[in-house]
Scaffold this motif. Sequence first.
Motif, PDB file in Angstrom:
ATOM      1  N   ALA A 295      34.991-126.341  75.760  1.00 23.80           N
ATOM      2  CA  ALA A 295      35.852-126.429  74.569  1.00 23.80           C
ATOM      3  C   ALA A 295      36.602-127.756  74.553  1.00 23.80           C
ATOM      4  N   ALA A 296      37.073-128.203  75.716  1.00 25.74           N
ATOM      5  CA  ALA A 296      37.796-129.481  75.773  1.00 25.74           C
ATOM      6  C   ALA A 296      36.857-130.630  75.434  1.00 25.74           C
ATOM      7  N   ALA A 297      35.612-130.552  75.916  1.00 22.21           N
ATOM      8  CA  ALA A 297      34.627-131.597  75.602  1.00 22.21           C
ATOM      9  C   ALA A 297      34.391-131.650  74.097  1.00 22.21           C
ATOM     10  N   GLU A 298      34.281-130.496  73.487  1.00 21.48           N
ATOM     11  CA  GLU A 298      34.039-130.444  72.041  1.00 21.48           C
ATOM     12  C   GLU A 298      35.241-131.012  71.271  1.00 21.48           C
ATOM     13  N   LEU A 299      36.447-130.620  71.690  1.00 19.25           N
ATOM     14  CA  LEU A 299      37.653-131.156  71.031  1.00 19.25           C
ATOM     15  C   LEU A 299      37.733-132.668  71.185  1.00 19.25           C
ATOM     16  N   SER A 300      37.284-133.170  72.333  1.00 22.08           N
ATOM     17  CA  SER A 300      37.283-134.619  72.555  1.00 22.08           C
ATOM     18  C   SER A 300      36.359-135.308  71.553  1.00 22.08           C
ATOM     19  N   THR A 301      35.186-134.723  71.325  1.00 18.68           N
ATOM     20  CA  THR A 301      34.262-135.357  70.360  1.00 18.68           C
ATOM     21  C   THR A 301      34.837-135.322  68.940  1.00 18.68           C
ATOM     22  N   GLU A 302      35.706-134.352  68.680  1.00 13.87           N
ATOM     23  CA  GLU A 302      36.342-134.260  67.352  1.00 13.87           C
ATOM     24  C   GLU A 302      37.600-135.133  67.262  1.00 13.87           C
ATOM     25  N   GLY A 303      37.936-135.827  68.356  1.00  9.18           N
ATOM     26  CA  GLY A 303      39.122-136.672  68.368  1.00  9.18           C
ATOM     27  C   GLY A 303      40.416-135.891  68.456  1.00  9.18           C
ATOM     28  N   ARG A 304      40.341-134.638  68.954  1.00  7.88           N
ATOM     29  CA  ARG A 304      41.539-133.790  68.988  1.00  7.88           C
ATOM     30  C   ARG A 304      42.037-133.536  70.404  1.00  7.88           C
ATOM     31  N   PHE A 305      41.429-134.208  71.381  1.00 12.82           N
ATOM     32  CA  PHE A 305      41.830-133.972  72.775  1.00 12.82           C
ATOM     33  C   PHE A 305      41.547-135.225  73.594  1.00 12.82           C
ATOM     34  N   THR A 306      42.520-135.560  74.442  1.00 16.31           N
ATOM     35  CA  THR A 306      42.304-136.662  75.377  1.00 16.31           C
ATOM     36  C   THR A 306      42.935-136.285  76.711  1.00 16.31           C
ATOM     37  N   VAL A 307      42.503-136.932  77.769  1.00 13.55           N
ATOM     38  CA  VAL A 307      43.125-136.701  79.079  1.00 13.55           C
ATOM     39  C   VAL A 307      43.990-137.919  79.363  1.00 13.55           C
ATOM     40  N   PRO A 308      45.311-137.784  79.247  1.00 11.18           N
ATOM     41  CA  PRO A 308      46.155-138.961  79.473  1.00 11.18           C
ATOM     42  C   PRO A 308      46.046-139.436  80.926  1.00 11.18           C
ATOM     43  N   ILE A 309      45.820-140.716  81.097  1.00 11.89           N
ATOM     44  CA  ILE A 309      45.692-141.286  82.447  1.00 11.89           C
ATOM     45  C   ILE A 309      46.905-142.172  82.710  1.00 11.89           C
ATOM     46  N   GLU A 310      47.678-141.788  83.716  1.00 12.83           N
ATOM     47  CA  GLU A 310      48.851-142.593  84.101  1.00 12.83           C
ATOM     48  C   GLU A 310      48.397-143.856  84.836  1.00 12.83           C
ATOM     49  N   ALA A 311      47.425-143.708  85.746  1.00  6.23           N
ATOM     50  CA  ALA A 311      46.955-144.869  86.510  1.00  6.23           C
ATOM     51  C   ALA A 311      45.584-144.571  87.098  1.00  6.23           C
TER      52      ALA A 311
END
Length: 314
Positions: free
Chosen positions: A265-281
């Motif tokens: 589900a997260a992968a699908e939301l990512s393709t829709e531009g509705r989910f990202t994994v914030p990377i601090e570093a």
Amino acid sequence: MFAVQYDRFGGPEVLHLGTAEAPRPGAGQLRVRVRAAGISPVDVALRSGRTPMGARLPLPHIPGVDVAGVVDEIGDGVDGVAVGDHVFGVLDVAKLGGGSAQFAVLPLWAHKPATMSWAQAGAAGSSVETATRALDLLGLQPGMTLLVDGAAGGVGSVAVQLAAARGIQVVGTARVDNHDFLRRLGATPVTYGPGLAERVDAAGTARVDRALDVAGAGSLPELLQLTGDPAAVVSLADFTAAAHGVRLSMGRLAGEPDGRHGLRAAAELSTEGRFTVPIEAAFPIREATDAHAAVERGSRRGKIVMIVDDAPGT
Ligand SMILES: NC(=O)c1ccc[n+]([C@@H]2O[C@H](COP(=O)([O-])OP(=O)(O)OC[C@H]3O[C@@H](n4cnc5c(N)ncnc54)[C@H](OP(=O)(O)O)[C@@H]3O)[C@@H](O)[C@H]2O)c1
């Protein structure tokens, strides 16, 4: 293969880059050539030997519960994936070893969408699995309001977005520096700590239907005050939860149901531009000691990850 590992418990300084036997996938598992490996508080706790599970780990141990990479070997009974596919997922470090290495074996995985960088995918697995499990347990329905205590970290920043994608109004706690970050993720920010109920009220929140304690910082009495019901609260980190009548949810690999649907589900939301994994570093794998020290510092926006491109032999 090359691998970051430790042969005694302790601080980040016990980590060293050495060699280890490459793991082989069993039934239902995939082996990947690792491209990125996230580091989470659990990796730090296991490395320190503070936890009962950590103290039982066979040494030397390769840390890292999260990984993304290129499939290079497929175990029996695995369908829908081919050698060369890009995947991300969660490792069972106690049984299969961790992801801070050239190769890793994944029991829980999904295809990495092109919209996720390697760094994001490498850091995603356990946060997505944990957040999905918690949201499922809370029985959230569209239109409800969820309070996430500890919303700016690795799990919280993912939980906020996945809840918002389900049509949930989210209130998230963070230090003031992180409030704009939370707004961008889709949450109304409030500051954590004593007096939470008053600040949530002052933020214009009419009611809180459900609460997720990600931080384990002692807020359960206030979360109960806000929701009025122990069944409306789940903790991921407070070991006193049972004394408050609150459920403490531990990892899927500790016996809870299949978490693969959350990764998909997260992968699908990512393709829709509705989910990202914030990377601090992001750190090169040869700087694993610095990467673990960064996780130990605590406050952050999202995840810390290691990139495996530049290790010896690549
Ligand atoms: N049960 C499970 O299955 C499971 C799975 C994964 C993780 N966990 C646990 O969940 C916890 C969080 O993991 P994580 O990866 O999200 O950690 P993290 O990335 O280190 O984030 C922790 C967040 O907690 C916030 N925080 C600090 N002090 C706080 C306080 N007094 N009240 C509320 N929030 C506070 C920080 O916010 P600021 O940056 O704004 O200061 C930080 O962003 C850890 O204890 C981890 O072991 C449990």
